[in-house]
Design a protein around this motif. Structure first.
Motif, PDB file in Angstrom:
ATOM      1  N   GLN A   1       9.448 -44.250 -26.340  1.00 51.07           N
ATOM      2  CA  GLN A   1       8.760 -43.582 -25.244  1.00 51.07           C
ATOM      3  C   GLN A   1       7.342 -43.207 -25.680  1.00 51.07           C
ATOM      4  N   VAL A   2       6.363 -43.620 -24.907  1.00 46.02           N
ATOM      5  CA  VAL A   2       4.965 -43.311 -25.178  1.00 46.02           C
ATOM      6  C   VAL A   2       4.489 -42.280 -24.159  1.00 46.02           C
ATOM      7  N   THR A   3       3.844 -41.260 -24.638  1.00 45.60           N
ATOM      8  CA  THR A   3       3.323 -40.203 -23.770  1.00 45.60           C
ATOM      9  C   THR A   3       1.811 -40.145 -23.863  1.00 45.60           C
ATOM     10  N   LEU A   4       1.160 -40.086 -22.710  1.00 43.51           N
ATOM     11  CA  LEU A   4      -0.293 -39.958 -22.647  1.00 43.51           C
ATOM     12  C   LEU A   4      -0.616 -38.629 -21.983  1.00 43.51           C
ATOM     13  N   SER A  21     -10.403 -36.461 -22.770  1.00 42.68           N
ATOM     14  CA  SER A  21      -9.632 -36.955 -23.907  1.00 42.68           C
ATOM     15  C   SER A  21      -8.247 -37.371 -23.436  1.00 42.68           C
ATOM     16  N   CYS A  22      -7.681 -38.351 -24.121  1.00 51.00           N
ATOM     17  CA  CYS A  22      -6.323 -38.812 -23.827  1.00 51.00           C
ATOM     18  C   CYS A  22      -5.607 -38.960 -25.154  1.00 51.00           C
ATOM     19  N   ALA A  23      -4.654 -38.080 -25.390  1.00 53.00           N
ATOM     20  CA  ALA A  23      -3.877 -38.122 -26.630  1.00 53.00           C
ATOM     21  C   ALA A  23      -2.615 -38.938 -26.408  1.00 53.00           C
ATOM     22  N   THR A  30       1.829 -48.114 -30.304  1.00 54.77           N
ATOM     23  CA  THR A  30       1.013 -47.546 -29.243  1.00 54.77           C
ATOM     24  C   THR A  30       0.326 -48.653 -28.451  1.00 54.77           C
ATOM     25  N   PRO A  31      -0.021 -48.387 -27.221  1.00 56.27           N
ATOM     26  CA  PRO A  31      -0.675 -49.412 -26.405  1.00 56.27           C
ATOM     27  C   PRO A  31      -1.932 -49.957 -27.075  1.00 56.27           C
ATOM     28  N   THR A  32      -2.070 -51.269 -27.052  1.00 60.42           N
ATOM     29  CA  THR A  32      -3.225 -51.905 -27.667  1.00 60.42           C
ATOM     30  C   THR A  32      -4.493 -51.660 -26.866  1.00 60.42           C
ATOM     31  N   TYR A  33      -4.357 -51.782 -25.561  1.00 60.43           N
ATOM     32  CA  TYR A  33      -5.500 -51.618 -24.679  1.00 60.43           C
ATOM     33  C   TYR A  33      -5.342 -50.316 -23.902  1.00 60.43           C
ATOM     34  N   MET A  34      -6.413 -49.527 -23.898  1.00 58.65           N
ATOM     35  CA  MET A  34      -6.394 -48.260 -23.183  1.00 58.65           C
ATOM     36  C   MET A  34      -7.467 -48.281 -22.096  1.00 58.65           C
ATOM     37  N   ALA A  35      -7.226 -47.487 -21.064  1.00 58.54           N
ATOM     38  CA  ALA A  35      -8.167 -47.490 -19.949  1.00 58.54           C
ATOM     39  C   ALA A  35      -8.197 -46.139 -19.251  1.00 58.54           C
ATOM     40  N   TRP A  36      -9.202 -45.968 -18.462  1.00 60.45           N
ATOM     41  CA  TRP A  36      -9.318 -44.821 -17.560  1.00 60.45           C
ATOM     42  C   TRP A  36      -9.399 -45.330 -16.135  1.00 60.45           C
ATOM     43  N   PHE A  37      -8.654 -44.686 -15.277  1.00 60.82           N
ATOM     44  CA  PHE A  37      -8.715 -44.921 -13.844  1.00 60.82           C
ATOM     45  C   PHE A  37      -9.024 -43.585 -13.186  1.00 60.82           C
ATOM     46  N   SER A  71     -14.371 -44.628 -25.612  1.00 56.97           N
ATOM     47  CA  SER A  71     -14.251 -44.823 -27.054  1.00 56.97           C
ATOM     48  C   SER A  71     -12.844 -44.415 -27.465  1.00 56.97           C
ATOM     49  N   ARG A  72     -12.484 -44.727 -28.709  1.00 49.33           N
ATOM     50  CA  ARG A  72     -11.164 -44.357 -29.190  1.00 49.33           C
ATOM     51  C   ARG A  72     -11.216 -44.061 -30.671  1.00 49.33           C
ATOM     52  N   ASP A  73     -10.339 -43.175 -31.074  1.00 53.38           N
ATOM     53  CA  ASP A  73     -10.158 -42.824 -32.479  1.00 53.38           C
ATOM     54  C   ASP A  73      -8.726 -43.204 -32.825  1.00 53.38           C
ATOM     55  N   ASN A  74      -8.550 -44.340 -33.501  1.00 56.97           N
ATOM     56  CA  ASN A  74      -7.200 -44.830 -33.783  1.00 56.97           C
ATOM     57  C   ASN A  74      -6.462 -43.950 -34.788  1.00 56.97           C
ATOM     58  N   ALA A  75      -7.185 -43.263 -35.626  1.00 55.24           N
ATOM     59  CA  ALA A  75      -6.538 -42.361 -36.579  1.00 55.24           C
ATOM     60  C   ALA A  75      -5.888 -41.184 -35.844  1.00 55.24           C
ATOM     61  N   LYS A  76      -6.562 -40.715 -34.820  1.00 53.49           N
ATOM     62  CA  LYS A  76      -6.039 -39.605 -34.018  1.00 53.49           C
ATOM     63  C   LYS A  76      -5.238 -40.105 -32.818  1.00 53.49           C
ATOM     64  N   ILE A  77      -5.244 -41.401 -32.616  1.00 51.90           N
ATOM     65  CA  ILE A  77      -4.596 -42.034 -31.452  1.00 51.90           C
ATOM     66  C   ILE A  77      -5.044 -41.314 -30.180  1.00 51.90           C
ATOM     67  N   THR A  78      -6.344 -41.272 -30.015  1.00 54.31           N
ATOM     68  CA  THR A  78      -6.945 -40.585 -28.878  1.00 54.31           C
ATOM     69  C   THR A  78      -8.043 -41.457 -28.276  1.00 54.31           C
ATOM     70  N   VAL A  79      -8.101 -41.453 -26.967  1.00 51.72           N
ATOM     71  CA  VAL A  79      -9.121 -42.196 -26.245  1.00 51.72           C
ATOM     72  C   VAL A  79     -10.001 -41.190 -25.509  1.00 51.72           C
ATOM     73  N   TYR A  80     -11.285 -41.480 -25.467  1.00 53.54           N
ATOM     74  CA  TYR A  80     -12.230 -40.562 -24.845  1.00 53.54           C
ATOM     75  C   TYR A  80     -12.992 -41.243 -23.708  1.00 53.54           C
ATOM     76  N   LEU A  81     -13.455 -40.419 -22.792  1.00 53.41           N
ATOM     77  CA  LEU A  81     -14.360 -40.905 -21.752  1.00 53.41           C
ATOM     78  C   LEU A  81     -15.495 -39.898 -21.654  1.00 53.41           C
ATOM     79  N   GLN A  82     -16.647 -40.288 -22.173  1.00 53.06           N
ATOM     80  CA  GLN A  82     -17.845 -39.456 -22.073  1.00 53.06           C
ATOM     81  C   GLN A  82     -18.529 -39.761 -20.759  1.00 53.06           C
TER      82      GLN A  82
END
Length: 125
Positions: A1-4, A21-23, A30-37, A71-82
């Motif tokens: 189970q993956v939680t965003l 931010s998206c943790a 974890t998902p290879t491709y991440m996105a914002w909608f 952008s994304r920080d794979n170490a933190k498994i977090t995706v950002y939208l500035q």
């Protein structure tokens, strides 16, 4: 189970900035491709931006190009939208999404299997 889980939304004035931010947590794959909608009241959920795991492939919707940066920080498994130079028409619930495979239809919400609960962004004029 993956939680965003998204965070960082709020009420801001036009012309200002906000960073979402998206943790990602859960299983090791974890998902290879991440996105914002985003989804505005009474409208369909629309694509904003997507990024590959390495960050080498990034695409934006025309409406946000030049103003938003994903952008994304794979170490933190977090995706950002500035989000810079925000406009009232950017007002919407912003959702983080993930998919595990490549597709050229990255702008279609149906290709994403993982979704967050959304965070509200309101831009006042």
């Amino acid at each position: 189970q993956v939680t965003l889980v998204e965070s960082g939304g709020g009420l801001v004035q036009a012309g200002t900035s906000l960073r979402l931010s998206c943790a990602v947590s859960g299983r090791s794959l974890t998902p290879t491709y991440m996105a914002w909608f985003r989804q505005a009241p009474g409208k369909e959920r629309e694509f904003v931006a997507t990024i590959s795991r390495s960050g080498s492939s990034i695409y934006y919707a025309d409406s946000v190009k030049g103003r938003f940066t994903i952008s994304r920080d794979n170490a933190k498994i977090t995706v950002y939208l500035q989000m810079n130079s925000l406009k009232p028409e950017d007002t919407a619930v912003y959702y983080c999404a993930g998919r595990t495979y490549y597709t050229s239809n990255y702008y279609q919400k149906d290709v994403y299997g993982y979704w967050g609960q959304g965070t509200q962004v309101t831009v006042s004029s």
